[in-house]
Structures are given as structure tokens and as C-alpha cells.
Design a protein around this motif. Structure first.
Motif, short mmCIF file in Angstrom:
data_model
loop_
_atom_site.label_atom_id
_atom_site.label_comp_id
_atom_site.label_asym_id
_atom_site.label_seq_id
_atom_site.Cartn_x
_atom_site.Cartn_y
_atom_site.Cartn_z
N TYR A 178 -1.90 3.33 -8.92
CA TYR A 178 -0.96 2.21 -8.76
C TYR A 178 -0.30 2.25 -7.40
O TYR A 178 -0.35 3.28 -6.71
N SER A 179 0.33 1.19 -7.08
CA SER A 179 1.15 1.13 -5.88
C SER A 179 2.29 0.17 -6.13
O SER A 179 2.10 -0.91 -6.68
N PHE A 180 3.54 0.69 -5.80
CA PHE A 180 4.72 -0.19 -5.88
C PHE A 180 5.12 -0.65 -4.48
O PHE A 180 6.17 -1.23 -4.28
N HIS B 88 -4.92 6.45 -13.37
CA HIS B 88 -4.23 5.15 -13.40
C HIS B 88 -3.58 5.01 -12.04
O HIS B 88 -2.48 5.46 -11.79
N LYS C 107 1.11 -4.36 -4.08
CA LYS C 107 1.40 -3.83 -5.39
C LYS C 107 0.20 -4.05 -6.26
O LYS C 107 -0.30 -5.15 -6.35
N PHE C 108 -0.30 -2.97 -6.87
CA PHE C 108 -1.41 -3.18 -7.81
C PHE C 108 -1.45 -1.99 -8.74
O PHE C 108 -0.78 -0.98 -8.53
N GLU C 109 -2.18 -2.13 -9.77
CA GLU C 109 -2.48 -0.96 -10.58
C GLU C 109 -3.85 -1.10 -11.18
O GLU C 109 -4.30 -2.19 -11.49
N VAL D 170 1.77 3.25 -0.71
CA VAL D 170 1.76 4.61 -1.26
C VAL D 170 1.04 4.55 -2.59
O VAL D 170 1.42 3.79 -3.47
N LEU D 171 -0.04 5.32 -2.67
CA LEU D 171 -0.79 5.35 -3.91
C LEU D 171 -0.36 6.51 -4.77
O LEU D 171 -0.06 7.60 -4.27
N GLY D 172 -0.30 6.22 -6.09
CA GLY D 172 0.00 7.32 -7.04
C GLY D 172 -0.87 7.13 -8.25
O GLY D 172 -1.53 6.10 -8.41
N TYR E 170 -1.71 7.82 1.09
CA TYR E 170 -1.11 6.76 1.89
C TYR E 170 -2.23 5.90 2.50
O TYR E 170 -3.24 6.43 2.95
N ASN F 138 -0.49 7.22 -12.26
CA ASN F 138 0.63 7.22 -13.22
C ASN F 138 0.59 8.41 -14.15
O ASN F 138 1.59 8.78 -14.74
#
Lengths: 802, 209
Positions: free
Chosen positions: B98-100, B96, B105-107, B128-130, B140, B132
Motif C-alpha cells: 500500500y501507499s498513503f 498487501h 495512494k494505492f493498495e 512510501v511503500l509498505g 521508497y 500492511n
């Protein structure tokens, strides 16, 4: 300390000892308990500290775990990324209430966003959060505490990553009583959180202790605030606590310390139970020991006390109770020894008693026993108004029996007499030996008349000879009687008076004599007689009397026996039997004998001048014979009076020779050599052997008047008289008969060939002045005797008193 | 403050002289060597040049950041704004992504394989990608408004090619920069010859992946 008894001594010493040992034993126990408790408490504190840290740590971890959940929440992170302040705060509040935290704070990493849920402003929260973030370490979580608005919190900071750190969340839990209770439950320690905010005084916010105790701790910190040590024993209202200080937070302004405490007092009080048990055991032990000691002391002391009691009984003279003990130990031995001693003492006392109250020779009670019995009888007879008679008797001439036949025979005779008396008496009459040859008889309930009958019966019994070791011995006795109450009310008086009567009987040779008060006059005179008699000789109170001695063949009266009379200036005429025995006892008899010799010489010379050639016989006593210078004295007297030795003759009783036969013989030999004629007086009453008499230089035998006076009635006496006359003649001796009271006796004696006669029939003793007149009267009287021999002459039975 | 971070070498002063000489030259390459303050060569540093007088040619090439072994690959990417990036999932588990980040911003909610649509990164900045569900996954993306960009290799060197001659602003960004994500800047003049540039960055070691 002084003990009243051995028992007490044993008990006190041993109990003190035991108590002492117990008490000394308690000291190391007390020490061990103290040491033990302290080390135990210290250990408990160390363990407790770990428990507390663990608890706080796990609390921390729980908070972190909770916070991480929120921090990872996508929605929450989204809200953060979109700076949605409202959503952030509501999520925080939601989370805070979910995990029941008191504080929840979010702060963005760029410091532009802050949200605070809880009783705190953002301004107050900021520095705390900054501090926490700076202290944060992902690998090791340190415990963080802060004081916010005076309330202590445990705080945790957690980063919020998306996926890099985009903000921080801080969760805070107030340090409250629930935590304290939990710590207390898990660790068993008392916990107190005390804080110091800025310049406010030390204050305990949370504690498992009471408020009073907390106040004490606050004061304690107030006084020692600067130098609070790590470990300390703290006295909180009498309860001693081992204390550990756990510094939770310490910065320039605020301090938060957790006090972990373990009560030493409480711990020791647990041992109090042990000590109490020990005390109970000690008391119980002491009790048991006391009982044992009392038993033992009784076991030891009681027999000793009993022995002591027994000894007391012995002291009182009670030897009856046997002292027994079945014990085998020393006390048993002591008891045995004691008993043996008791028996020995009892036996000895018995013997002493027997000796004291019993006569060994006769088996009769002795004088002391007799007096005791008499005393008792008097008491009982007085109460019952009964009469009581004391009869005493004394053997005649017992001394001679002892001398001649020996002491063994004498004792045997005494024993025989006792048997005879006992045989004649009633069973309950008391017979006792009062002295050497004196017996006493206590006749209960007998009047004087009946007592006289008894005495006569006894006297008759004495007429039969005693059979002593196959020898027949004739013994006569004198009897004295005193009757209670008329002759004496006390035992002393009664016995004394009976003996007085006895004395009278002996003196008068008159058998049975009943006491008469008159006797006492004489005896009382005895007391002064000694002094009176001494002066009597010098004062010329003694008078010489003459009793004619008639030649029975020629009927000529030119011989006489000199007799003494005492003309007492106050008491008048005194017969010699009242003072001669006394003079013999005191030795005055020698002076009297010498006086008699002088007087006889004088009288002889006086009568010679009148033409009367009178031969005068003078009695001499044992003492005279014993005195070795007696012959010289006689010789001296005769010379002085120019008297020839044939003018005076001497008479001596058979018994006085027998007192000291050897010396008597020696003296008599010398007197005979001087040419003096010597006669044996009272012949027949003594026990002299004829062999002995034969050796003596005597010329005359004087037959005792008792034989002569009874001659007419008693054939035996007549035979004795005749035999004596024949014996005398055979030994070439002249024989003199005394006690001729009538013409029948005269004639009989004359017929028997008796040489001389003496008696009232011819003449009583008379003063010298009357002698000449008597002689004249006798001349005519003697003429008639031949004529009257056949006619019955008047019998005169006048008692002759010599 | 930034000036402090960028140290000029002698080569730079020589460059200033060379700028006037190469006015007429058409294109050149620039090699940038990036080190940290301790002199250690830094990989994954993004190097790009801005300030070109010519319009930026839109390359808009397709770009791919795959997820493999629960890791983004590459972990650091640099793309020109307007690039469409696909996030193919090469793992068996789903991700999953995402990026804040404000830049984009997306997920991409849980998916496997290649998502249907690529994601357009049209704004310059850092994303910054993560993932979830996999907290450790991190990547990055530096989006730049220039076609001239490069990324230092493991040897800490990046080369920007075909750069027209002229004066530019050289920017160097690294995800572990000590200061708030601001790239280091340096003015450079591009001449016909390859001009090596050395850049030193203040790096926060804690942030290094």
C-alpha cells in the motif's frame, strides 16, 4: 528492706532476681525487634519499589501494546493519510473507551493534524505530546507522567507508521485510587501520590491513606518542600512510616512524587504479639517460679518456724511434745538436736523438780511439796467446809544418833521412820519430811479428836524400836497438831502453829500437843527475849532456885541443884525451858552459866554462915565446855568468893558432851584436876558409849527422870534404873535418881542402892531463903520415911518441871 | 536554507565558464558523487535533472519492484512520472502493498504472484511503500518529471547520460534527508564533456535503512 520472716525473704529475693533477669532479657529482644523491623521494612520498601515500578512498567507496556494495535490499523492510517479529522477522532475515542484510557491524542508528524479525545484541549495537549515525542525511544520505554489540569497521568507515546512515521498517538491513564489499591495489594505498601503544580501547595490526589493522614503528609511537604530526601522515617499521626520517594515527574513547574510507605509501627505491632507471648510466658514462668519458691521457702522456713514454735513451747515449760522431722537434711539434724535438747532439759527439770519437791533420803515429798499440797487441800477443804489436820513430829535426840552411829545410819533411821509413818497412815494422807528430823502429815477431813487418835496410834508405833542395819534403835518423838480452820486459815499459819505445838511438846516432853493460841504468846516473846535476856543478868532479874539433893542412905539434905528462874518485869515468872534453849542458841548461855556460878558461890557462902554446908550443883552447857577459858573463869569466880572446889559441883548432860566429845573431855579433865566434882545429867537418854564414859573424870551419874517416874509401872524402866545404879557403882561412881515423886520410888531406889535422890517427894526447887525452912521440915519428914515405907503413901502425880 | 546545504566546489565555477563554450554540443553525461555531511558516500540517493528546454521524452518503460524475502527490491527506486510499476510477489507468503503517500495512494490487497495490473505513477513526488501485514517492509519510489535521472550506487556515484547541453537544475533526493523530503538543488550547465558533480546531503542517520 526488713523482712518479717525467712520465707518472705527467700520469696522476695528470688522473685526480684527472676523478674530482673526477665526484664534485662527483654531489652535485647526489644532492640533486636526494632533493628529487625527497620531492616525488614527497608527491604520491603525496596522490594515494594521494584513492584511498583514493574507494575507501572507493565501498565506502560500494556498501553503501548494497545496503542500499537490502533497505530497499525490500516483504516486508521488511511484516515490519517487522508487527514480525515473526524474519523481520526472517532477512532481515538473508540480506542480510548476500549482500553479504558483517560486520554488519547493523535498528532500528525507534520504537526498539521491533532486530535484529542479526553478532558483536554488541543492547546493543552500539544506541549505534552511534543515533550513525549522528544523523549520517545523505540528500544527503551521510559515511564512518563504528566499533570494535566491538576490530574496526574501516566502517559505513553506511540508512533504511527505507514510504514514510516506519519504521526504520534499518546495514551494517558489517570493515576487513580484503583492504581493505588493495586499497588497496595501487590506490594503491601501504602502509596500516596503527591503533586505540586506551579505555585499551588502540595496536594495529595490519590492515596491509600486516610484523608487525615494525607493532610499530615501535605503539611510535611509544605514545610520541607525544598529538601525532600529520598528515604525518610515519617511520623503520621503516631504511626511511624519508613518512606521512599519516587519522583515521577519533575519539571520547572510541576512535580509528581509517589510516596511508598511501610508502617514500622504496624510491623512492630506484629512483634507486639510476640512480646505479648513473651510477657505471658514471663508471667507464667513467674507464676510457676512463685509457686516453686513458695514451696521451697515453705520447705525451708516452715520447719524452722515449727522449731521456733517448739522452742516457745519449751519456754513455757511444755516438754511433752516430741519434736520430730523425717527430713535428712540440716533441718532434720537441727530438729534432732532440738529434740535431744528438749529431752535433756526435760530430764534435768524433772530432776530439779524432784530435788525441789522430793526428799532423796526418805523418798517423801519435801517441805515445799508439803506446803503446796497443804495449800491445795486448804482451798478444796475450805470450799467443802471440811476440817483438815496438820500433824508434825520431830524425833528426839536424832542428832546424837547421827553423831554416834554415823550419817548413813542416821539416814537409814530417817527412812525407816518415814516407812513407819506411811504404814500407819491412810493411803491419801500426805507424809513429808519437813526438816532434818521433822516430818509432816496432812490428814484430810479429820477433826481434832480423830487427829489426836491418829497421833496416839503413831506415838505407840514409835514405842517399838527401829531396826537399822540390824541394830535396834529406840526413838521417841514429839507431836504437834494444828487443825484447819480453827488453828489457822492459811498453809503458812497452819504449819507454823503445828510446829509451835510441836515445840511445846518437845519442851515439855509431853508427847502429843494440840496447838493452843496461848503458845503463841511465848513464841512472840521469843522475838524480844534476845534483847531482854541480855539485860536480865545485869538487871538482876535472874533468880537462883535450889532443889534439894538427898543422900538416900543418910537421908541428909546438904546438897542441892541450882536452877535458874527469870523474874521478867512485865511478863512475870518465866521457866527456864522457855529461855534456856534460846540462850543456848544465841550463846547467852555462857553468861548465864557464869552468873549461876557466881550466884551459887554467893549462896553457898551465905548458907555456910548460917551453918549449913550446902554443896551446890550448877548445870553447864555444851558451849561452856567448848570455851577453852572456862576452867580459868571458874577458878577466878571461886577465888573471888573464897569458895573451895568441893563446895560447887558441875552437871553436864550426856548429849552436850557428845556434841564435841574430844574438847569436852579435855575441858572436863582440867576441871576435874582443879578438884571439881562432875556429874552426868539426864543419863540414859543419850547414846554415849560406856567406854567413853569410863574415860571421863566424872563422879556421878544422874538417871533421867523419865526412867524414874515410870519405874513403878514399867518393869523395863525399873531394870534400866537398877542396871544404871549397878553400872555406876561398878565404875565407882555415885548415882543420883531424879524425878522421885513418892515414897514407893524412894524406897525402891533406896533398896536398889541409889546414892542420892531428887524430886518433888523430897522438895521442889525453891529460893535460897526458903531452903533453911525446908531443911527443918525435911528433918522431921525423913524421920517418918522409914516408918511409912510399908504404908501406901499418897501418890503424887504432879508434873515435875525442871 | 537549502543553499547552505549545497556546497559548490571549484569544479562548479569552472563549469560556469564551460557552459558558454559548449552551447553547440549535442549531448553529455554528468556524474554526481553524493556524500553526507560527514563525507561518507551515500548510496540510493536519487539524482535527476530538470529544466530541459526540450520536451521530456516519455520513456514510460515498465518498472518492477518485487517482494522477496519480505523485502521490497529495490528499496529505493526512481521513475519518470507515467511509469507503470508491477509488484511481483516472489515470496510464498502473501503481501498487501500500500501507499498513503499523496503522490500515489494505492493498495494491492493480499496477493501472490504478479498482480493483474501494474500501478501507474503519474505524479511526481515520493511514494512510501509498505506492506500492511509486514511492518518491516519499506520501500521508497521517487517519481520525477524528467527522463534524466539516476540512483547512486553503493559507491555513492550516479551518472546521468545523454543529457543535452544546456542549463539545468540538478536535484538530489535521499529518503533519509534531514529536511522534510525536499531534494537538494543545484544549477548545472551541461557541456559535451562529462562533468563530475559532488553533492553533500544533510542526512538523518536514524532514517537510514
Amino acid at each position: 528492706m526488713k523482712f518479717k520472716s525467712l520465707k518472705q525473704q527467700i520469696i522476695v529475693i528470688f522473685l526480684t532476681l527472676v523478674l530482673g533477669i526477665q526484664l534485662v532479657g527483654l531489652i535485647p529482644i526489644q532492640r533486636a525487634i526494632d533493628k529487625n523491623v527497620r531492616s525488614l521494612v527497608t527491604k520491603e520498601l525496596e522490594v515494594g519499589e521494584k513492584v511498583v515500578l514493574n507494575l507501572l512498567g507493565s501498565n506502560n507496556q500494556n498501553i503501548i501494546n494497545g496503542a500499537k494495535i490502533l497505530a497499525a490499523d490500516y483504516g486508521f492510517r488511511e484516515a490519517i493519510s487522508s487527514h480525515d479529522q473526524e474519523t481520526i477522532l472517532s477512532a481515538l475515542t473508540n480506542f480510548q473507551s476500549r482500553i479504558r484510557a483517560d486520554i488519547a491524542i493523535f498528532q500528525g508528524v507534520d504537526n498539521d493534524t491533532i486530535a484529542v479525545s479526553g478532558d483536554l484541549t488541543e492547546q493543552e495537549a500539544m506541549p505534552v505530546v511534543q515533550h513525549l515525542i522528544s523523549q520517545y525511544s523505540a528500544s527503551s520505554q521510559t515511564l512518563q507522567f504528566e499533570i494535566l489540569n491538576d490530574i496526574p497521568y501516566q502517559l505513553v507515546a506511540v508512533p504511527i507508521k505507514a510504514p514510516i512515521v506519519i504521526g504520534w498517538m499518546v495514551i494517558g491513564f489517570e493515576i487513580d485510587d484503583a492504581l493505588a489499591q493495586k499497588i497496595n495489594e501487590l506490594s503491601g505498601l501504602q502509596v500516596t501520590f503527591i503533586q505540586h503544580v506551579q505555585n499551588k501547595p502540595w496536594n495529595t490526589k490519590v492515596s491509600t491513606l486516610g484523608t487525615d493522614d494525607q493532610r499530615v503528609i501535605q503539611n510535611y511537604f509544605a514545610q520541607a518542600s525544598k529538601e525532600v530526601a529520598i528515604n525518610r522515617e515519617m511520623d503520621v499521626q503516631g504511626e511511624l512510616y519508613e518512606t521512599k520517594f519516587l519522583v515521577l515527574h519533575d519539571d520547572a513547574e510541576n512535580k509528581l512524587i509517589a510516596l511508598l510507605q511501610r508502617s514500622i509501627t504496624a510491623e512492630i505491632s506484629q512483634y507486639q504479639e510476640l512480646k505479648f507471648s513473651l510477657l505471658i510466658l514471663t508471667i507464667l514462668g513467674l507464676g510457676i517460679f512463685s509457686v516453686a519458691i513458695i514451696y521451697v521457702s515453705n520447705y525451708i522456713a516452715k520447719p524452722i518456724a515449727r522449731l521456733s514454735e517448739n522452742a516457745k513451747q519449751l519456754e513455757f515449760g511444755n516438754y511433752e511434745a516430741a519434736i520430730t522431722s523425717d527430713r535428712k537434711d540440716e533441718i532434720g539434724e537441727l530438729s534432732k538436736s532440738f529434740n535431744a535438747m528438749r529431752e535433756a532439759v526435760a530430764t534435768r527439770e524433772e530432776k530439779v523438780k524432784r530435788l525441789a519437791f522430793w526428799d532423796e533420803v526418805t523418798g517423801l515429798p519435801n517441805r515445799a511439796a508439803f506446803i503446796q499440797q497443804l495449800e491445795a487441800s486448804i482451798t478444796s477443804h475450805r470450799n467443802r467446809k471440811l476440817s483438815l489436820t496438820v500433824l508434825v513430829l520431830n524425833l528426839d535426840r536424832f542428832k546424837e544418833v547421827n553423831k554416834i552411829l554415823g550419817r548413813d545410819m542416821g539416814d537409814e533411821l530417817l527412812s525407816q521412820v518415814a516407812k513407819k509413818i506411811k504404814a500407819e497412815m491412810r493411803a491419801d494422807d500426805v507424809v513429808a519430811r519437813l526438816g532434818a528430823d521433822e516430818y509432816g502429815i496432812l490428814l484430810s477431813t479429820l477433826s481434832e479428836d480423830l487427829a489426836l487418835l491418829v497421833a496416839d496410834k503413831l506415838k505407840k508405833a514409835f514405842e517399838l524400836p527401829f531396826d537399822v542395819n540390824e541394830q535396834k534403835i529406840d526413838v521417841s518423838a514429839g507431836f504437834g497438831i494444828a487443825v484447819f480452820p480453827q488453828h489457822g486459815e492459811t498453809d503458812e499459819a497452819l504449819l507454823h502453829n503445828a510446829e509451835t505445838a510441836l515445840n511445846v511438846s518437845k519442851q515439855r516432853n509431853s508427847g502429843v500437843v494440840v496447838y493452843h493460841p496461848q503458845f503463841d504468846v511465848g513464841t512472840q516473846e521469843n522475838l524480844t527475849m534476845a534483847t531482854d535476856l541480855k539485860s536480865a543478868i545485869q538487871a538482876h532479874q535472874l533468880v537462883l532456885y535450889l532443889q534439894p539433893k538427898i543422900n538416900m542412905q543418910t537421908k541428909q539434905g546438904y546438897a542441892a541443884e541450882a536452877l535458874v528462874r527469870w523474874m521478867h518485869p512485865e511478863k512475870g515468872f518465866i521457866f527456864p525451858d522457855q529461855f534456856i534453849p534460846f540462850a543456848e542458841q544465841t550463846g547467852l548461855i555462857q553468861s548465864i552459866t557464869l552468873w549461876m556460878l557466881e550466884e551459887a558461890c554467893r549462896v553457898h557462902m551465905a548458907l555456910k554462915q548460917e551453918g549449913i554446908p550446902l554443896t551446890i550443883a550448877v548445870n553447864i552447857s555444851t558451849r561452856d565446855l567448848i570455851g577453852s577459858d572456862f576452867p580459868e573463869k571458874i577458878e577466878h569466880i571461886f577465888r573471888r568468893h573464897h569458895v573451895t572446889f568441893d563446895a560447887i559441883s558441875l552437871e553436864i548432860t550426856e548429849s552436850s558432851i557428845m556434841d564435841d566429845p574430844v574438847r569436852a573431855e579435855a575441858t572436863l579433865q582440867r576441871l576435874a584436876q582443879m578438884g571439881l566434882k562432875i556429874a552426868i545429867d539426864d543419863f540414859g537418854t543419850g547414846y554415849s558409849s560406856l567406854g567413853y564414859l569410863k574415860r571421863l573424870p566424872v563422879q556421878e551419874l544422874k538417871i533421867d527422870k523419865s526412867f524414874v517416874m515410870n519405874m513403878a509401872n514399867n518393869e523395863n524402866d525399873a531394870i534400866i534404873v537398877r542396871s544404871t545404879i549397878d553400872l555406876g557403882h561398878n565404875l565407882n561412881l555415885k548415882v543420883v535418881a531424879e524425878g522421885i515423886e513418892n515414897v514407893e520410888a524412894w524406897n525402891l531406889l533406896a533398896k536398889m542402892g541409889c546414892d542420892y535422890g531428887q524430886g518433888y517427894f523430897m522438895g521442889k526447887p525453891m529460893p535460897e531463903k526458903e531452903f533453911q525452912a525446908w531443911l527443918v521440915r525435911w528433918e522431921s519428914q525423913s524421920q517418918q520415911i522409914a516408918a511409912e515405907t510399908t504404908s501406901s503413901a499418897k501418890k503424887a502425880t504432879v508434873h515435875q518441871i525442871k | 536554507m537549502i543553499a547552505k546545504l549545497i556546497k559548490f566546489t571549484t569544479l562548479q565555477s569552472l563549469g560556469l565558464v564551460a557552459l558558454t563554450l559548449s552551447q553547440l554540443s549535442l549531448a553529455a553525461d554528468v556524474t554526481v558523487e553524493v556524500r553526507d555531511s560527514k563525507g561518507k558516500l551515500l548510496s540510493d540517493a536519487v539524482v535527476y535533472v530538470e529544466g530541459s528546454k526540450t520536451a521530456n521524452p516519455a520513456t514510460n518503460k515498465a518498472f518492477e519492484i518485487e517482494q522477496k524475502g519480505r523485502q521490497f527490491n529495490p528499496q529505493v527506486s526512481v521513475v519518470q512520472a507515467g511509469t507503470q510499476i508491477t509488484f511481483p510477489n516472489k515470496d510464498k507468503v502473501r503481501h498487501h502493498v500500500y501507499s498513503f503517500s499523496p503522490a500515489k495512494k494505492f493498495e494491492l490487497k493480499l496477493y501472490s504472484g504478479v498482480p493483474a495490473n501494474p500501478v501507474l505513477f503519474d505524479k511526481a513526488g515520493t511514494v512510501v511503500l509498505g506492506c500492511n501485514i509486514h511492518d518491516t517492509m519499506l520501500a521508497y519510489i521517487h517519481i520525477v518529471d524528467t527522463p534524466y535521472f539516476a540512483k547512486t550506487s553503493a559507491s555513492g556515484v550516479a551518472a546521468i547520460t545523454d543529457l543535452p547541453e544546456g542549463s539545468y537544475e540538478l536535484k538530489v533526493w535521499h529518503y533519509a534527508l534531514q529536511t522534510d523530503n525536499k531534494p537538494a538543488q543545484q544549477a548545472i550547465t551541461i557541456k559535451s564533456t562529462n562533468q563530475p558533480v559532488a553533492i553533500q546531503l544533510d542526512i538523518n542517520d536514524m532514517k537510514l535503512m
